[in-house]
Design a protein around this motif. Structure first.
Motif, short mmCIF file in Angstrom:
data_model
loop_
_atom_site.label_atom_id
_atom_site.label_comp_id
_atom_site.label_asym_id
_atom_site.label_seq_id
_atom_site.Cartn_x
_atom_site.Cartn_y
_atom_site.Cartn_z
N SER A 1 75.63 64.53 17.59
CA SER A 1 74.29 63.92 17.65
C SER A 1 73.67 63.78 16.26
O SER A 1 72.68 63.07 16.09
CB SER A 1 73.38 64.75 18.53
OG SER A 1 73.21 66.03 17.98
N LYS A 2 74.25 64.45 15.26
CA LYS A 2 73.65 64.40 13.92
C LYS A 2 74.49 63.59 12.94
O LYS A 2 74.30 63.66 11.73
CB LYS A 2 73.46 65.83 13.40
CG LYS A 2 72.57 66.66 14.33
CD LYS A 2 71.95 67.85 13.64
CE LYS A 2 70.86 68.45 14.50
NZ LYS A 2 71.39 69.07 15.75
N ARG A 3 75.45 62.84 13.45
CA ARG A 3 76.33 62.07 12.55
C ARG A 3 75.80 60.67 12.28
O ARG A 3 76.40 59.92 11.52
CB ARG A 3 77.73 61.96 13.17
CG ARG A 3 78.45 63.27 13.22
CD ARG A 3 79.89 63.11 13.66
NE ARG A 3 80.51 64.44 13.68
CZ ARG A 3 81.81 64.65 13.59
NH1 ARG A 3 82.64 63.65 13.48
NH2 ARG A 3 82.28 65.88 13.61
N THR B 1 79.99 68.31 11.49
CA THR B 1 78.63 68.01 11.97
C THR B 1 78.62 67.71 13.46
O THR B 1 79.56 67.11 13.98
CB THR B 1 78.09 66.79 11.19
OG1 THR B 1 78.28 67.04 9.80
CG2 THR B 1 76.61 66.57 11.46
N ASP B 2 77.56 68.16 14.14
CA ASP B 2 77.41 67.90 15.57
C ASP B 2 77.38 66.39 15.82
O ASP B 2 76.80 65.64 15.04
CB ASP B 2 76.09 68.54 16.02
CG ASP B 2 75.96 68.54 17.52
OD1 ASP B 2 76.59 69.40 18.14
OD2 ASP B 2 75.25 67.66 18.06
N GLY C 1 73.18 64.79 21.98
CA GLY C 1 72.62 65.98 21.36
C GLY C 1 72.40 67.16 22.28
O GLY C 1 71.69 68.10 21.93
N ALA D 1 65.93 64.46 20.72
CA ALA D 1 65.73 64.54 19.28
C ALA D 1 64.26 64.85 18.98
O ALA D 1 63.86 64.94 17.81
CB ALA D 1 66.15 63.22 18.64
#
Lengths: 359, 272
Positions: free
Chosen positions: A75-77, A72-73, B174, A105
């Motif tokens: 930023s998405k953890r 998973t990236d 991100g 986001a």
């Protein structure tokens, strides 16, 4: 059984032929403050970066809230990270720095502003919001870096030696701040440091790493009073534990251990392990177990005395071995004297030739 | 004795520096003074303010389509500088940040091109441009400058000072790689860009040999070509030549003075 917030299963990391993380299994509960400690190069930062997703996991599984996150990236953890150098974007104001992740986001502007203000209030940064990082002091920068993490409401906060760049006074202050913040937010924290005082004061759970492996996991006091091996015993506690060569003997029909240099015999009846006569081992004596009225004693030749006011550190020799003794308060001791340092035999720990604890 | 030695050392130091400063500045002074004198006075070696400035400007204006020549130079310099900065900064960033087995080999190959003198490249480049049908176009001047090994090298060296934790933080926030480059790297490295801008702009503005070869018609020519052709005319009007030289020097001077602070920052490698 409650589900762990963060779980590492046989996690390994290799760079080419070099294996730097050699199979780590670890469970971290929700709300727990976990500290990774270990000497430089032990892999603690690499392990943290693997949790963050900044380094690939070569094999094994990483789960956050029960979900596998290996690919998973970052930023998405559901993680946020605070870096040693703060890593604030120098061209953005404090406000922009803190809201940066939310902007990406796709969070609405009004919501970002609210989150940033909330975090700024918690960290007392309201007056600094329109400043650029270069106009902030080290401590303020660190607070902004923490604020940037808070606004994301992560499941897990990751701290990579966040206090190493601060001076001693500020470090103590920020340590207290981080502890308070953890209490206030009830967040799950993974914190990397090489400073064992930070580890002892902040952690619910300490993970001692060496050479890419976990040596021991436990509460700070558990690691201090009941270390599994010589490495942990030596790493936790300051000044370091004294290690004196010893031999298993039998005295008056009782199992005992004799300190090689001084010939002092300590009872070993309380140990569950039966040691064969003549077994070579190492006795571990913490500097602070020495006190007047103890049931055993060592004859020490003092090499140097450090008077710190609240305590006196005595560096001395017992035979060939250097021994450090820590007494509370002021002691009228001088370099070159020979003294008898008393201690309780029950406080001595023993380690085998393989450095594992003998219990 | 000690005082005497110190005094002598200072004297020779200042004398040497003075001579060097004079050698650097005198041509400029002479150029400015020359623009006010007639061609004959200049040849005679007159160093002083004359009265022929307006005549010289008129002569220069009559001989040259000034706006067109300036426009050609500015267009080529700006496009060439912008594209070079984009290519070189992407390359420098890539070489420094991304790990690969072949990275150092490719980089060495690029640096190796610094060793090849331009004279050796002129003919193959000319043939290439001919095949592309670009001879006598401004693209023929711009394209060969884009993959500048020196500027790539400069960007890679400067990128070493770009904190890797900023990239990590951006990844956690991100950002995709291209967003990290555009939104973090470019603004953080702006003084590096400023220094590179000055270096490349000046080089492009002063570029003479290659434009001379590929730009053939008068309406394509740049200011350096015009200065040179005026100076090498059968009866050169040196007053007008001096005026053209001043005009050719001005833009680079302006660019330098406007961006001087960033230039120094960029050259000393400070990131703020």
């Amino acid at each position: 059984m409650a589900m762990s917030e963060l779980s590492l299963k046989s996690v390994r990391k290799t760079f080419g032929a070099l294996e730097v993380i050699k199979g780590v299994d670890l469970e971290i509960e929700k709300g727990e403050f976990t500290v990774f400690v270990g000497p430089s190069g032990c892999g603690k930062s690499t392990l943290l970066r693997m949790i963050a997703g900044l380094e690939d996991i070569s094999s094994g599984d990483l789960e956050i809230s029960g979900e596998r996150m290996n690919e998973t990236d970052p930023s998405k953890r559901g993680i946020a990270m605070v870096f040693q150098s703060y890593a604030l974007y120098p061209h953005l104001t404090v406000r922009q720095n803190m809201g940066f992740a939310l902007r990406f986001a796709g969070v609405p502007k009004a919501e970002i502003e609210k989150q940033v203000m909330d975090a700024a209030r918690i960290l007392e940064l309201e007056k600094l919001l329109d400043r650029k990082p270069k106009a902030l002091s080290g401590g303020q920068r660190q607070r902004v870096a923490i604020g940037r993490a808070i606004v994301r409401h992560p499941k897990v906060f990751l701290f990579d030696e966040p206090l190493s760049n601060l001076d001693a006074e500020l470090r103590v202050h920020m340590r207290v701040e981080i502890a308070k913040l953890h209490k206030k937010l009830g967040a799950t924290v993974v914190y990397v440091t090489h400073d064992q005082v930070e580890a002892m004061t902040l952690a619910d759970k300490i993970v001692v790493l060496r050479d890419g492996r976990i040596e021991q996991v436990g509460s700070p006091l558990q690691l201090y009073s009941d270390p599994d091996n010589r490495f942990v015993a030596g790493f936790i506690g300051s000044p370091k534990m004294n290690f004196l060569p010893a031999t298993a003997v039998t005295t008056n029909g009782q199992p005992s251990i004799r300190l090689d240099a001084s010939g002092i015999v300590l009872p070993a009846g309380h140990l569950a392990t039966r040691l064969a006569e003549g077994t070579k081992l190492v006795a571990g004596l913490r500097p602070e177990i020495f006190k007047d009225g103890g049931d055993s004693s060592l004859l020490l030749d003092i090499e140097m005395v450090e008077h710190l006011g609240s305590e006196t550190l005595v560096h001395a020799r017992s035979g060939e071995t250097l021994v450090t003794v820590k007494y509370g308060g002021i002691r009228p001791m001088k370099d070159g004297e020979t003294v008898r340092a008393e201690f309780d035999a029950a406080s001595v720990l023993f380690f085998g030739a393989d450095d594992q604890r003998i219990r | 004795m000690d005082r005497l030695t110190r005094g002598l050392t200072a004297f020779f130091t200042y004398a040497f520096l003075g001579i060097m400063a004079f050698l650097s500045v005198f041509p400029f002074i002479w150029m400015v003074l020359g623009a006010t004198n007639t061609s004959i006075d200049i040849i005679k070696g007159k160093v002083g303010i004359g009265t022929a400035l307006l005549d010289n400007i008129r002569a220069f204006n009559a001989a040259v389509d000034v706006p067109l020549v300036f426009w050609n130079s500015i267009k080529i310099a700006l496009i060439s500088t912008a594209l070079t900065l984009i290519v070189a900064s992407l390359a420098g960033y890539g070489f420094e940040v991304f790990r690969s087995k072949y990275r150092e080999r490719v980089y060495s190959a690029i640096l190796l091109t610094l060793m090849v003198p331009f004279a050796a490249l002129m003919i193959p480049l000319f043939v290439m441009m001919g095949k592309f049908g670009l001879i006598n176009t401004h693209w023929a001047v711009i394209l060969p400058t884009l993959g500048s090994a020196f500027v790539i090298f400069y960007f890679r060296q400067s990128t070493k000072a770009f904190p890797s934790e900023l990239r990590d933080a951006a990844r956690v926030d991100g950002l995709k790689e291209w967003q990290i480059f555009l939104l973090i790297y470019v603004p953080v490295m702006r003084s590096t860009y400023a220094a590179a801008f000055i270096i490349v702009f000046m080089a492009s503005w002063n570029n003479y040999l290659w434009p001379l070869i590929v730009l053939q018609s008068n309406e394509m020519k740049t200011i350096t070509l015009v200065v040179s052709s005026m100076a090498s005319a059968y009866y050169p009007d040196f007053g007008a030549v001096m005026v053209s030289a001043i005009l050719a020097t001005l833009p680079t001077l302006i660019v330098f003075f406007v961006m001087q602070r960033q230039f120094v920052q960029g050259m000393t490698g400070s990131i703020k």
